[in-house]
Design an enzyme around this catalytic site. Structure first.
Site, mmCIF file in Angstrom:
data_model
loop_
_atom_site.group_PDB
_atom_site.id
_atom_site.type_symbol
_atom_site.label_atom_id
_atom_site.label_comp_id
_atom_site.label_asym_id
_atom_site.label_seq_id
_atom_site.Cartn_x
_atom_site.Cartn_y
_atom_site.Cartn_z
ATOM 1 N N HIS A 1 3.919 6.876 5.559
ATOM 2 C CA HIS A 1 2.756 7.605 6.061
ATOM 3 C C HIS A 1 1.945 6.860 7.121
ATOM 4 C CE1 HIS A 1 0.502 5.286 2.954
ATOM 5 N NE2 HIS A 1 -0.536 5.474 3.751
ATOM 6 N N HIS B 1 0.823 -1.218 0.000
ATOM 7 C CA HIS B 1 0.000 0.000 0.000
ATOM 8 C C HIS B 1 0.857 1.269 0.000
ATOM 9 C CE1 HIS B 1 -2.993 2.991 0.968
ATOM 10 N NE2 HIS B 1 -2.424 3.217 2.150
ATOM 11 N N ASP C 1 -25.428 14.659 -24.763
ATOM 12 C CA ASP C 1 -24.028 15.090 -24.798
ATOM 13 C C ASP C 1 -23.156 14.204 -23.900
ATOM 14 O OD1 ASP C 1 -25.316 16.055 -22.590
ATOM 15 O OD2 ASP C 1 -24.183 17.918 -22.487
ATOM 16 N N GLU D 1 1.082 5.973 12.877
ATOM 17 C CA GLU D 1 -0.273 5.608 13.252
ATOM 18 C C GLU D 1 -0.390 4.132 13.624
ATOM 19 O OE1 GLU D 1 -4.420 5.204 10.839
ATOM 20 O OE2 GLU D 1 -3.184 6.961 10.440
ATOM 21 N N ASP D 2 0.208 3.244 12.810
ATOM 22 C CA ASP D 2 0.053 1.804 13.011
ATOM 23 C C ASP D 2 1.109 1.204 13.929
ATOM 24 O OD1 ASP D 2 -2.149 1.714 11.439
ATOM 25 O OD2 ASP D 2 -1.141 0.996 9.640
ATOM 26 N N ASP E 1 -3.195 8.451 -1.187
ATOM 27 C CA ASP E 1 -3.562 7.387 -0.244
ATOM 28 C C ASP E 1 -5.030 7.011 -0.416
ATOM 29 O OD1 ASP E 1 -3.515 5.685 2.026
ATOM 30 O OD2 ASP E 1 -4.202 7.325 3.293
#
Length: 759
Positions: free
Chosen positions: A120, A96, A307, A124-125, A187
């Protein structure tokens, strides 16, 4: 709305402890058959294998060897931190970040941004500290990663508040470095491409958040490729059946209309060549969501949307845009009212093109966009074109200035906003894509969102002008402050240094900047008044549950800590302007004293159980008399606490109040008139009169004789022109004074009926 990022799922324990397990998408969504492919490459990942070979090949095209080495170092660190994390499909989680970095590489972002893309999720993880990133990769990279990370360690009062605060953090980080939002959009794009494995309710939640927040941001930054792809991916997951039915219909129509498209393409190319205009002509297909939106807004079936296909003409220089336009108008007849010049007046996001709709072969309307190569680059890549084409001769200064101005407005709103949810509300308003263009008296063009008013215009020029606005002229004519601005209006604002914002402005202003500035004024300039009202309301609520209003110091300290208020004055002010509910604060205090919420002795939603708040009618902006019913002393009244607008007083039988009481019963409190009311109050009366000479003068004279003061007169005719309806706004002392005035007016010759006008 949920603002939790839709990152891929973790199914095995990584080497470092995680704060929480997340459900994450895994498999790439199938490409829709009817949508042109985005130039942003899909990730080069196969099940069980993750490689940066393709990424390094892209980076080597524009990045120095030293920078490439730093990127590889960031990859190795990220790979180590995510070791053991896999997607449900068996792909290593590192795939990812690699995919996000590849999208950023398509924009040719610099090494710091690519490193941040790879890293990134590590804060956080994997609970990697910012200091560690600073030590390893430098402060700029660490700041980017921090701006992309959520605030999971902070305790919030609600999930919505936590989501709003996460989004606020990201936008403010973007305001200082636009690369934050570029990485975040990359992301989100990869997560939307790989959303198929999620449960249906999670798909809808994530797609709804994307459509509501990230799609408008991509549009606002001019990233049209991402804007269109995110729109269609969100549409696919929000309405899968509609999406697939429409995709099938477009695929069938593509074959049926191939002959028409080919004929138009050949004719346009030949005509431009004969006029000696060097140009590239592209056929383009509207996105599925664009077709769907048109069908919904105009109530059309697919067969009526003619259109579906359009054409883009890219010429070599600015003058040839207009020459090409004239050439096309000589080839096919233009549709009246379907020409837009976004070159002379560009869109807010820097977009420039000429748009025209022509009647093609077989009577089919065909849309053309005409632009130069530089305009085309900006239209497709927006603010990212700064990196993508920085080696060319393209002048991006105007685009950068517009982006900087918008980002600066985010900082201005943040400084004036009380909390994250309010900040998010203001920003979402400003992301509304439609715009109108109005002029100052000196012919400067100001772009405003559709629905904007002169108050929005005044605040867009300067906060000081907005705060002191008293009146406006539009195209040389006086106009109400709530007038909706239209394209081409010339707006002149009249100011007075003694004038202040009115709480009623909040009911019609459109822009986040105006709304936040007005609320800031109401919170600060009228602070003593708000504190006094809030203290009175809290005392009332505490008395109702048997708690003494004088709170011990330790309890006050705990209350302030848990409510995030800096002082009791701030807490009282929040109650006074309706931001906090006195009953809920009182219930919280009852809990801090050791009580159970279930044992609170009074039903807080029952206004009848509380002591009334005394109203004198001259308190100012913290207490207002509702304009719908115009209460006067002697009327039975009730008060509504409106968020950031204070207490609004209605008559007890007001129809507007009855509707609102059903929706928010806990915001209504009993109020009563004070005994010393040394002012006059507005009231509306309505008369049915004969259409005869001198009647208006006789009525006005009688109102004056009855000690009434007229502030407004209006007249409506009936269909026969025999009777007229007169409407007066008059100033009276109280209900008794009004009753006497009505009796006297009823005796005037020619008056058939007179009554007080209700909401």
């Amino acid at each position: 709305m949920n603002l939790t990022p839709a990152d891929p799922g973790i199914t095995e324990a990584p080497r470092r402890a995680r704060r929480s397990a997340k459900s994450r998408p895994e498999a790439a969504a199938p490409a829709a058959p009817a949508i042109p492919t985005s130039p942003l490459a899909a990730p080069t990942v196969t099940a069980g294998v993750a490689t940066i070979t393709h990424l390094t090949e892209k980076l080597a095209e524009y990045m120095a060897e030293a920078d490439l080495k730093k990127v590889k170092e960031a990859y190795r660190f990220s790979d180590e931190m995510h070791l053991g994390q896999v997607r449900k499909s068996g792909e290593p989680y590192i795939s990812h970040p690699i995919a996000v970095a590849e999208i950023c590489a398509d924009w040719k972002l610099d090494a710091q941004a690519i490193m941040a893309a790879l890293l990134h999720d590590v804060m956080e993880d994997q609970d990697v500290k910012k200091d560690e990133l600073i030590e390893r990769f430098g402060a700029p990279v660490a700041h980017l990663v921090d701006g992309l990370s959520k605030l999971e360690k902070i305790e919030f009062q609600s999930q919505i508040e936590a989501q709003a605060e996460n989004f606020r953090k990201m936008l403010l980080a973007m305001a200082s470095d636009v690369r934050v939002i570029l990485i975040k959009l990359a992301d989100r794009l990869h997560n939307m491409r790989t959303l198929d494995v999620m449960a249906p309710h999670k798909k809808r939640r994530i797609a709804g958040e994307t459509m509501e927040v990230y799609v408008p941001i991509a549009h606002r930054l001019g990233l049209n490729n991402i804007y269109r792809e995110l729109q269609d991916l969100s549409f696919e997951h929000l309405y899968p059946m509609r999406y697939h039915v429409l995709a099938k219909a477009v695929k069938a129509a593509r074959g049926n209309r191939r002959e028409v498209v080919s004929k138009i393409m050949d004719s346009v190319k030949n005509t431009l060549a004969m006029a000696n205009i060097p140009a590239e002509v592209y056929g383009r297909e509207k996105t599925l969501y664009g077709i769907y939106k048109k069908m919904r807004s105009k109530h059309l079936s697919f067969s009526q949307v003619l259109d579906v296909y359009g054409f883009r003409v890219v010429v070599d220089n600015f003058p040839n845009c207009y020459v090409a336009l004239g050439t096309l108008h000589s080839l096919y007849k233009p549709m009246p009212g379907k020409f837009k010049d976004y070159i002379a007046i560009r869109k807010l996001n820097g977009y420039q093109s000429l748009h025209t709709t022509l009647i093609g072969p077989y009577g089919t309307p065909v849309e053309f966009q005409i632009r130069t190569q530089e305009m085309h680059r900006t239209a497709e890549s927006g603010v990212a074109a700064h990196w993508l084409y920085k080696t060319g001769d393209m002048n991006m200064s105007d685009m950068q200035q517009r982006t900087h101005a918008w980002l600066q407005s985010l900082l201005d709103i943040q400084q004036q906003t009380g909390d994250s949810a309010e900040f998010l509300e203001h920003v979402k308003v400003d992301l509304f894509p439609d715009s109108v263009y109005v002029f100052t008296p000196k012919s400067k063009i100001i772009a405003m969102p559709r629905g904007a008013t002169p108050i929005d215009f005044a605040y867009a020029i300067h906060t000081g002008i907005g705060d002191h606005t008293v009146s406006v002229t539009i195209n040389g004519e006086p106009a109400p402050l709530r007038t909706e601005l239209r394209n081409g209006d010339i707006v002149e604002i009249v100011t007075d240094n003694n004038s202040r914002p009115s709480p009623s402005w909040l009911s019609f202003v459109r822009t986040g900047k105006a709304r936040s500035a007005i609320r800031h004024h109401l919170r600060t300039i009228n602070l003593p008044e708000s504190i006094g009202l809030g203290k009175q309301l809290l005392t009332q609520a505490l008395n109702a549950i048997g708690v003494a209003p004088e709170l011990p110091e330790p309890l006050v300290e705990r209350l302030l800590n848990e409510s995030s208020a800096k002082s009791m004055d701030e807490l009282h002010a929040d109650i006074g302007i309706g931001k906090r509910m006195a009953a809920l604060v009182a219930r919280h205090i009852f809990g801090l004293l050791g009580g159970e919420s279930s044992s609170v002795p009074v039903d807080h939603n029952s206004a009848a159980d509380l002591d009334p708040v005394t109203i004198y009618g001259s308190e100012g902006v913290s207490v207002q008399l509702a304009p719908c019913c115009l209460p006067i002393p002697g009327d039975q009244i009730i008060g509504q606490l409106r968020r950031d607008q204070g207490l609004q007083v209605h008559t007890a039988d007001c129809s507007v109040a009855k509707r609102h009481r059903d929706k928010e019963p806990d915001r209504w409190i009993p109020v009563k008139w004070g005994t010393e009311l040394n002012r006059r109050f507005d009231s509306r009366i309505r008369l049915l009169i004969n259409n005869e000479k001198g009647i208006l003068a006789r009525v006005a004279a009688e109102i004056g004789e009855s000690d009434g003061n007229i502030t407004f007169v209006g007249m409506d005719e009936d269909s026969e022109h025999v009777l007229h309806q007169l409407r007066f706004t008059i100033q009276v002392k109280d209900r008794v004074h009004l009753a006497g005035l009505l009796r006297n007016v009823r005796k005037v010759a020619g008056v058939n009926r007179v009554s007080r006008e209700r909401a």
